[in-house]
Design a protein around this motif. Structure first.
Motif, mmCIF file in Angstrom:
data_model
loop_
_atom_site.group_PDB
_atom_site.id
_atom_site.type_symbol
_atom_site.label_atom_id
_atom_site.label_comp_id
_atom_site.label_asym_id
_atom_site.label_seq_id
_atom_site.Cartn_x
_atom_site.Cartn_y
_atom_site.Cartn_z
ATOM 1 N N GLN A 286 24.168 -10.451 21.228
ATOM 2 C CA GLN A 286 22.799 -10.417 21.771
ATOM 3 C C GLN A 286 22.602 -9.338 22.822
ATOM 4 O OE1 GLN A 286 20.455 -12.033 19.930
ATOM 5 N NE2 GLN A 286 22.405 -12.165 18.833
ATOM 6 N N GLY A 287 23.668 -9.045 23.566
ATOM 7 C CA GLY A 287 23.544 -7.961 24.551
ATOM 8 C C GLY A 287 23.282 -6.635 23.861
ATOM 9 N N THR A 288 23.967 -6.403 22.752
ATOM 10 C CA THR A 288 23.755 -5.157 22.012
ATOM 11 C C THR A 288 22.343 -5.110 21.450
ATOM 12 O OG1 THR A 288 26.094 -5.139 21.440
ATOM 13 C CG2 THR A 288 24.658 -3.697 20.161
ATOM 14 N N ARG A 289 21.920 -6.237 20.895
ATOM 15 C CA ARG A 289 20.564 -6.249 20.326
ATOM 16 C C ARG A 289 19.527 -6.000 21.421
ATOM 17 N NH1 ARG A 289 16.550 -9.994 18.336
ATOM 18 N NH2 ARG A 289 17.768 -11.892 18.678
ATOM 19 N N GLU A 290 19.747 -6.603 22.576
ATOM 20 C CA GLU A 290 18.783 -6.391 23.667
ATOM 21 C C GLU A 290 18.764 -4.918 24.085
ATOM 22 O OE1 GLU A 290 19.392 -8.788 27.150
ATOM 23 O OE2 GLU A 290 17.572 -7.993 28.118
ATOM 24 N N ALA A 291 19.958 -4.319 24.165
ATOM 25 C CA ALA A 291 20.029 -2.900 24.554
ATOM 26 C C ALA A 291 19.296 -2.028 23.540
ATOM 27 C CB ALA A 291 21.486 -2.465 24.668
ATOM 28 N N HIS B 217 19.475 1.492 31.496
ATOM 29 C CA HIS B 217 20.156 1.376 30.197
ATOM 30 C C HIS B 217 21.662 1.166 30.349
ATOM 31 C CE1 HIS B 217 16.605 1.878 27.707
ATOM 32 N NE2 HIS B 217 16.188 2.763 28.592
ATOM 33 N N VAL B 218 22.237 1.626 31.455
ATOM 34 C CA VAL B 218 23.660 1.347 31.683
ATOM 35 C C VAL B 218 23.852 -0.158 31.884
ATOM 36 C CG1 VAL B 218 25.525 1.556 33.376
ATOM 37 C CG2 VAL B 218 24.406 3.611 32.498
ATOM 38 N N ALA B 219 22.948 -0.776 32.622
ATOM 39 C CA ALA B 219 23.060 -2.227 32.833
ATOM 40 C C ALA B 219 23.026 -2.953 31.493
ATOM 41 C CB ALA B 219 21.935 -2.705 33.748
ATOM 42 N N LEU B 220 22.103 -2.524 30.640
ATOM 43 C CA LEU B 220 22.003 -3.154 29.314
ATOM 44 C C LEU B 220 23.240 -2.874 28.466
ATOM 45 C CD1 LEU B 220 18.267 -2.197 28.757
ATOM 46 C CD2 LEU B 220 19.125 -4.555 28.625
ATOM 47 N N ASN C 56 26.259 -2.114 29.522
ATOM 48 C CA ASN C 56 27.416 -2.843 30.062
ATOM 49 C C ASN C 56 27.438 -4.277 29.544
ATOM 50 O OD1 ASN C 56 28.512 -0.732 31.479
ATOM 51 N ND2 ASN C 56 27.501 -1.253 33.422
ATOM 52 N N LYS C 57 26.252 -4.865 29.552
ATOM 53 C CA LYS C 57 26.140 -6.230 29.051
ATOM 54 C C LYS C 57 26.511 -6.284 27.565
ATOM 55 C CE LYS C 57 22.369 -9.326 28.941
ATOM 56 N NZ LYS C 57 20.936 -9.498 29.249
ATOM 57 N N ALA C 58 26.060 -5.277 26.849
ATOM 58 C CA ALA C 58 26.358 -5.212 25.416
ATOM 59 C C ALA C 58 27.857 -5.099 25.194
ATOM 60 C CB ALA C 58 25.626 -4.017 24.789
ATOM 61 N N ALA C 59 28.485 -4.179 25.936
ATOM 62 C CA ALA C 59 29.927 -3.954 25.758
ATOM 63 C C ALA C 59 30.705 -5.227 26.107
ATOM 64 C CB ALA C 59 30.383 -2.787 26.631
ATOM 65 N N ALA C 60 30.317 -5.863 27.193
ATOM 66 C CA ALA C 60 31.016 -7.086 27.614
ATOM 67 C C ALA C 60 30.903 -8.169 26.540
ATOM 68 C CB ALA C 60 30.439 -7.580 28.936
ATOM 69 N N GLY C 61 29.747 -8.233 25.922
ATOM 70 C CA GLY C 61 29.540 -9.225 24.865
ATOM 71 C C GLY C 61 30.468 -9.000 23.685
ATOM 72 N N LEU C 62 30.799 -7.737 23.439
ATOM 73 C CA LEU C 62 31.627 -7.415 22.279
ATOM 74 C C LEU C 62 33.127 -7.575 22.549
ATOM 75 C CD1 LEU C 62 29.774 -4.257 20.880
ATOM 76 C CD2 LEU C 62 29.533 -6.645 20.193
ATOM 77 N N GLN C 63 33.477 -7.687 23.823
ATOM 78 C CA GLN C 63 34.897 -7.728 24.203
ATOM 79 C C GLN C 63 35.758 -8.661 23.344
ATOM 80 O OE1 GLN C 63 35.646 -8.376 28.351
ATOM 81 N NE2 GLN C 63 37.867 -8.331 28.091
ATOM 82 N N PRO C 64 35.306 -9.888 23.049
ATOM 83 C CA PRO C 64 36.154 -10.805 22.264
ATOM 84 C C PRO C 64 36.541 -10.247 20.903
ATOM 85 C CG PRO C 64 34.290 -11.985 23.230
ATOM 86 C CD PRO C 64 34.055 -10.533 23.502
ATOM 87 N N HIS D 44 22.971 -2.790 12.098
ATOM 88 C CA HIS D 44 21.597 -2.961 12.590
ATOM 89 C C HIS D 44 21.372 -2.185 13.885
ATOM 90 C CE1 HIS D 44 20.743 -5.935 9.510
ATOM 91 N NE2 HIS D 44 21.959 -6.416 9.745
ATOM 92 N N ALA D 45 22.425 -2.059 14.672
ATOM 93 C CA ALA D 45 22.308 -1.255 15.897
ATOM 94 C C ALA D 45 22.028 0.200 15.536
ATOM 95 C CB ALA D 45 23.590 -1.370 16.721
ATOM 96 N N GLU D 46 22.778 0.709 14.569
ATOM 97 C CA GLU D 46 22.580 2.101 14.147
ATOM 98 C C GLU D 46 21.178 2.293 13.574
ATOM 99 O OE1 GLU D 46 24.627 4.380 14.840
ATOM 100 O OE2 GLU D 46 26.651 3.550 14.976
ATOM 101 N N PHE D 47 20.761 1.311 12.794
ATOM 102 C CA PHE D 47 19.430 1.391 12.197
ATOM 103 C C PHE D 47 18.343 1.380 13.278
ATOM 104 C CE2 PHE D 47 15.614 -0.726 10.462
ATOM 105 C CZ PHE D 47 15.336 0.132 9.409
ATOM 106 N N GLY D 48 18.523 0.541 14.273
ATOM 107 C CA GLY D 48 17.548 0.473 15.370
ATOM 108 C C GLY D 48 17.412 1.813 16.067
#
Ligand code: FE2
Ligand code: FE2
Lengths: 556, 356
Positions: B209-214, B306-309, B311-319, B140-144
């Motif tokens: 959600q961080g990725t979706r927000e970005a 966009h870096v702030a967004l 970063n948040k996205a990447a951190a969300g994916l860490q797990p 969905h990220a790629e599609f967006g």
């Protein structure tokens, strides 16, 4: 290896059906909740309900299929060169391709851009997927056509005109008509432009004349390249027509849209007729050397494709959804093409203006006359002498036909709506926008510019609707300018700095080629500015005379 | 008839007669980037006109606000010459279809061969869950990005900018579909595979959600250049490559999956091309002889946002990095690589990575 093959057979896998694939792909979209997509493509239409059954389209099969089509096109171009196509091609035909191919890549790429607009507004992801593919298709069409043009430039006897093509497109008095067409796809109300004008009318009704009739005529003139490219382009259109129809169906569901749809169908049909028939009709009837009486004339093809196929099977059924269809408009267009000789008057106009063109126009001769009279009874009486004059005045030393008082031609007013001049003299009307006077080729053109392209339609606010703008009357740009200076300014001069790109003949001989000096000394006038400068009484008289028409003097 | 009629040339072929410009066999209205115009330039340059090149009559239809089809103010960036840009990938229709078609053929045969040999059944159990949930969400990220770029290609001031944006959109949409169909197909071979899980994760899972927000922030921008920059200069290195190269490509095979890395690999090559295009365009703008300072400031603002967004996205994916059975790479390492990568990219444009 045989072991693997056997294993492959016994583990034959289940595949995914196209329908399933399309469904899953349609599920890629979602409704944003963090940031809403900016509403950057305004429309006055209401679009809410997803269409019932949009086409199933998947990129996985799309790209290989299109590549295969491309391979056939480029293979055929190579084969045409190996077969020495240009030795036998008819220059009369290829010259008109300088005009046609200057115009068409811009409408094509505009169609790609407009997919952003309908893609954004599409109800349902299935349809959006269709629009994304159409976007890539239109990119294909635009660049494959540019490639074809480059190929002509490299291989045809006279490359001049091809070599300035996109610049010429932005400047010429004839390509302005094509610009109206292409800008119509991308400017103003997003649905009016990208759905109704582009797809519901231009693609659905008129691409047959563009992409099927043109190739047939090309082949009759020894040009096997254009058919290869354009039939390949046309093969994408059924998908586009499907996309547009789905979108249209979803809009029909909202009764509030019906008035706007009636307006836009009317505008789009009339203007497509005025523009596409002017251009394609001229290419097919006047760009050919083939005078086989057994072949269909442009009017006959129009009857089959536009009248029978489009009007009867596409437009008429919309009535049952509550859309008012203007049957008279279709009849009027048909009459313009037959009784009123619309295409012939356009060809005549282009010929009169040859010196400000960027392609060569050859005179029609006896052999052509017979065919025209056979297909369009009454043609000879109206146009025979004109073409004799044209032939006579094609030699250097004669006075440019545009300014030659012996001929009897009266330079036309320009239609502020379709940008084709008001060639059917008796139908010419005037109208006012913001207190200014304008001329129109037909009452429907006046309606288009004055009533449809406005901020309100029949009492309903239409804040998204576009406006006609710019210096639409080409002639006003060169009002009171010497034709030689205008041609120089246009850049329609060969690199020797004096020989015109355009020529009124196909004689490929320097001695025969007109130069700036051969045309200098005549002043261009804008018919519109001239009309506005007249006193009211003079203006009335002028308009009455104009509507009476003119007679070409006998040419001996 | 008084004048002597010359014998018309018998052949319509080049060279059959000599006269002024009978040898003018190049488009002569634009300046090629190098000595000779490339094929890409010939079929691309100036097809979209504008009042500077060469609309004698200006735009002849306008929006109700008086603006024509294309105007420079569709972006806050300024340029003294919007026409200078040429896409380094030189993409036109033929090369585009050749490349896309080759990728589709490769992807399909990798999947088909893998399935024929029963490979999906050999995937590690935990890995199957990851594909189902996380690759499923990622599509969905790629599609967006694909739909956002589809919108952006309407707005650029020149054909060169818009076509580069259009092909970028096409690549992203292809990838989104490739992933979708890939998951659907292996799902048929893996009992209990939930094909709808990915979208649920995308919409609801906290980590995504961080990725979706970005992504939604890029989709929601009304400035086409911001969309283009945010996609290729920021999101791709910080999140896109991080997840594709830094996770899927490296972690797949140790967990028995040789198919996913192949399906994803084309995306990395796509990105190299789109990155090159974006950097070239942005480089022109940050070195513009009149507007360099303005653009740099503007871009730095976009980068910060966009870096702030991202970063948040990447951190969300860490797990996600700790979920596979076999863990050949650590999140911290690939994250460090991706920070290095974006620093390098930003460095080329004279921009800096904001502090976290
Ligand atoms: Fe097209
Ligand atoms: Fe089309």
């Amino acid at each position: 290896m045989s072991g693997t093959l056997t294993l492959n057979k016994i583990t034959a896998q289940r595949g995914i059906s196209v329908g399933d694939a399309a469904k899953k792909i349609a599920d890629l979209g979602w409704n944003p909740s963090y940031v809403q997509e900016a509403m950057t493509f305004p429309t006055d239409y209401k679009i809410a309900k997803a269409p019932k059954d949009p086409m199933k389209q998947v990129l996985r099969s799309y790209f290989p299929m299109q590549e295969e089509k491309d391979n056939r096109v480029y293979g055929a171009l190579d084969a045409a060169l190996r077969g020495d196509m240009f030795r036998n091609v008819e220059p009369r035909w290829v010259e008109w391709m300088k005009l046609f191919l200057a115009i068409i890549p811009f409408p094509e790429i505009s169609a790609a851009r407009s997919m952003a607009m309908v893609g954004r507004l599409a109800p349902g992801e299935d349809l959006r997927t269709g629009f994304t593919m159409q976007m890539v298709d239109e990119f294909r069409h635009s660049t494959i056509q540019m490639n074809l043009k480059k190929w002509y430039m490299e291989n045809y006897i006279d490359p001049a005109g091809f070599d300035i093509t996109e610049e010429a497109f932005g400047k010429c008095y004839a390509t302005t008509i094509g610009r109206q067409f292409g800008e119509g796809f991308i400017t103003g109300d997003a649905i009016t432009s990208a759905n109704v004008y582009l797809t519901v009318v231009a693609e659905t009704a008129f691409t047959n004349t563009l992409f099927v009739a043109m190739p047939s005529e090309a082949a009759r003139n020894g040009d096997y390249a254009l058919p290869t490219v354009f039939l390949s382009v046309q093969s994408d259109e059924s998908r586009h027509i499907g996309n547009g129809h789905s979108m249209l169906m979803s809009m029909l569901k909202e009764p509030e849209n019906h008035l706007l749809l009636e307006r836009d169908m009317r505008y789009a049909f009339w203007q497509n007729h005025a523009i596409v028939d002017a251009a394609i009709g001229t290419f097919i009837e006047y760009g050919t050397t083939n005078r086989d009486k057994a072949k269909e004339s442009y009017a006959e093809m129009w009857h089959r494709w536009i009248f029978e196929d489009y009007y009867r099977t596409y437009m008429l059924p919309l009535e049952k959804y509550g859309i008012k269809i203007h049957h008279d408009d279709v009849q009027t267009a048909w009459k313009r093409l037959t009784e009123k000789h619309y295409v012939h008057k356009v060809a005549q106009f282009f010929a009169v203006g040859w010196s400000a063109n960027f392609w060569r126009i050859e005179a029609q001769t006896d052999k052509d006359f017979e065919w025209f009279e056979h297909k369009y009874p009454g043609w000879y009486a109206q146009f025979g002498d004109f073409w004799k004059w044209y032939e006579k005045l094609s030699h250097r030393g004669q006075t440019n036909i545009l300014f030659n008082g012996d001929v009897g031609y009266v330079y036309p007013h320009r239609c502020w709506s379709c940008l084709v001049p008001c060639l059917i003299r008796e139908d010419m009307v005037t109208g006012e926008i913001d207190g200014k006077l304008y001329t129109f080729a037909h009452e429907l053109d006046r309606w288009t510019a004055v009533e449809a392209f406005a901020g309100e339609y029949q009492g309903r606010p239409t804040p998204a609707m576009g406006r006609f703008s710019g210096r639409r009357e080409w002639e006003s740009v060169y009002h009171n300018v010497d034709i030689a200076d205008a041609i120089k300014d246009l850049g329609f001069v060969r690199t020797d700095g004096k020989t015109l790109v355009a020529q009124p003949h196909l004689r490929f001989d320097e001695k025969e080629m007109w130069t700036l000096d051969d045309v200098r000394g005549h002043i261009l006038k804008s018919p519109l500015l001239t009309l506005r400068e007249m006193s009211p009484a003079d203006r009335e008289k002028h308009l009455a005379d104009y509507r009476k028409g003119f007679t070409i003097n006998p040419c001996n | 008839m008084t004048a002597v009629q010359s014998i018309p040339a018998k052949s319509g072929a080049a060279g059959a007669a000599i006269f002024p410009d009978s040898d003018s066999r190049k488009y002569r209205y634009f300046e090629p980037r190098s000595k000779r115009a490339t094929h890409y330039e010939d079929v691309t340059v100036d097809v979209q006109p504008d009042p500077e090149r060469y609309l004698l009559q200006d735009w002849i239809i306008s929006f109700p606000n008086g603006k024509g089809a294309y105007t420079k103010d569709n972006t806050a960036a300024l340029s003294s010459n919007w026409h200078a840009f040429r896409a380094p990938d030189q993409e036109w229709e033929r090369t585009h279809y050749q490349r896309q078609s080759k990728i589709e053929t490769m992807v399909q045969s990798v999947i088909a061969n893998g399935r024929k040999s029963g490979a999906p059944k050999g995937f590690d159990k935990a890995w199957v869950k990851i594909l189902q949930n996380h690759l499923g969400a990622w599509k969905h990220a790629e599609f967006g990005l694909g739909t956002s770029l589809m919108q952006a290609q309407r707005y650029g001031y020149t054909q060169m900018i818009n076509n580069a944006t259009l092909t970028n959109s096409s690549y992203k949409l292809r990838l989104a579909q490739d992933i979708t169909l890939y998951l659907a197909e292996i799902g048929m071979d893996i009992p209990g595979f939930d094909d709808a899980a990915g979208k649920r994760m995308w919409l609801e899972d906290k980590g995504w959600q961080g990725t979706r927000e970005a992504i939604e922030s890029i989709m929601g921008s009304a400035d086409y250049l911001e969309q283009y920059l945010a996609t290729n200069i920021v999101f791709e290195p910080l999140v896109g490559e991080l997840f594709r190269s830094g996770f899927l490509m490296q972690v797949g095979s140790p967990n028995g999956d040789f198919i996913t890395p192949a399906v994803i690999s084309a995306a990395e090559a796509d990105y190299e091309r789109n990155l090159a295009n974006t950097i070239d365009l942005m480089h022109l703008l940050v070195t513009d002889n009149q507007h360099a300072a303005h653009n740099k400031k503007l871009f730095q603002g976009w980068v910060n946002k966009h870096v702030a967004l991202a970063n948040k996205a990447a951190a969300g994916l860490q797990p996600v990095w700790s979920q596979p059975h076999s863990k050949p790479v650590q999140y911290a390492d690939v994250r460090a690589q991706s920070v290095e990568r974006i620093k390098k990219i930003l460095g080329e444009l004279g921009l800096v990575l904001p502090k976290e």
